[in-house]
Design an enzyme around this catalytic site. Structure first.
Site, PDB file in Angstrom:
ATOM      1  CE  LYS A   1      -7.762   0.324  -2.311  1.00 45.39           C
ATOM      2  NZ  LYS A   1      -8.790  -0.362  -1.489  1.00 45.39           N
TER       3      LYS A   1
ATOM      4  CG  ASP B   1      -2.162  -0.860   1.036  1.00 42.27           C
ATOM      5  OD1 ASP B   1      -2.396  -1.298  -0.092  1.00 42.27           O
ATOM      6  OD2 ASP B   1      -2.869  -1.097   2.032  1.00 42.27           O
TER       7      ASP B   1
ATOM      8  CG  MET C   1      -7.915   7.249   6.658  1.00 39.72           C
ATOM      9  SD  MET C   1      -8.698   5.731   6.081  1.00 39.72           S
ATOM     10  CE  MET C   1      -9.812   5.373   7.469  1.00 39.72           C
TER      11      MET C   1
END
Length: 261
Positions: free
Chosen positions: A58, A36, A173
């Site tokens: 991502k 990731d 996030m």
């Protein structure tokens, strides 16, 4: 050909030394590493010669691979007989979608293991000099997604429970939703003077921390140009930073982004 095996591994919060011994073993023996965006790339140096490295990171508005494609990739590589290490930032089961990937592997009868990692909400806080629990300030910690799904326009988070029921809240996030987070917590009972810290790139040489209150943290974060990835900590434990901060942090000139340092 016999099926291989998949290891769903937490790479830790950023500092490469914070990966577990077992996590490192999984990197070293892998035939394929699917990694990731938020892992420390230095960890890939420990891969064996000839290992296939596949990036599937991502970031907002730019996904190298969508989640369904990642599922298919893990199944395909394992069915070819490979040892596959799926390397995720932090802990794979804390907003790392390891549960979804494990479900798919189980459906295809592919052997797998989940290897825990040090999660960013605790580690970034510690590096910023903020213990998430403390006998005098916090007996509970709640970990929350800062951009959770909404159904039919309704927010799925129980804001009243968060505001009144947890001493320390770690939002992952959520820096893009910071104004909404602060507004909701105040609306549902948190004092506007409650301490808040926003920690960007926690545990790395790029770490920066901004401290304020629910009332003024948005403006302070904007002035400091903080962006993602960041952890938002809400609670009185943030007060301890002034006493026990220990990790040297990076700073940028006003108006610059962290990428321009």
């Amino acid at each position: 050909m016999n099926s291989g095996k998949v290891y769903l591994v937490g790479a830790g919060p950023g500092d490469e030394k914070l990966i577990t011994l077992y996590g490192m073993e999984c990197i070293q023996k892998a035939d394929v590493i699917v990694y990731d965006r938020l892992i420390n790339r230095n960890l890939l140096k420990y891969a064996k010669d000839g290992a296939e490295l596949i990036y599937c990171g991502k970031e907002p508005g730019n996904h190298a691979l969508i989640q369904e494609t990642i599922h298919a990739l893990l199944v395909e590589k394992a069915k070819q007989g490979n040892i596959v290490t799926r390397l995720k930032g932090g802990d794979p089961c804390v907003f790392g979608r390891a549960g979804e990937e494990a479900e798919v592997l189980a459906q295809h009868a592919i052997p797998f293991e989940i290897v825990p990692g040090v999660t960013a909400g605790i580690a970034a806080a510690a590096y910023a000099g903020i213990p998430v629990t403390h006998r005098d300030y916090a007996a509970s910690l709640t970990i929350v997604t800062g951009h959770g799904r909404r159904e039919k326009g309704e927010d799925r988070l129980h804001w009243e429970g968060l505001a009144k029921g947890s001493d320390t809240i770690a939002f992952y996030m959520g820096v893009g939703n910071l104004p909404y987070i602060c507004q909701q917590l105040i609306q549902y009972g948190k004092s506007s003077d409650t301490k808040v810290a926003v920690i960007e790139w926690g545990t790395t040489e790029r770490q920066r921390t901004v401290v304020g209150t629910l009332q003024d943290i948005e403006e302070k974060v904007k002035k400091a140009c903080l962006s993602h990835p960041s952890i938002i900590l809400v609670g009185e434990v943030v007060k301890l930073r002034e006493k026990i901060k220990w990790f040297p942090e990076a700073y940028c000139l006003e108006g610059e982004t962290v990428e321009s340092i």
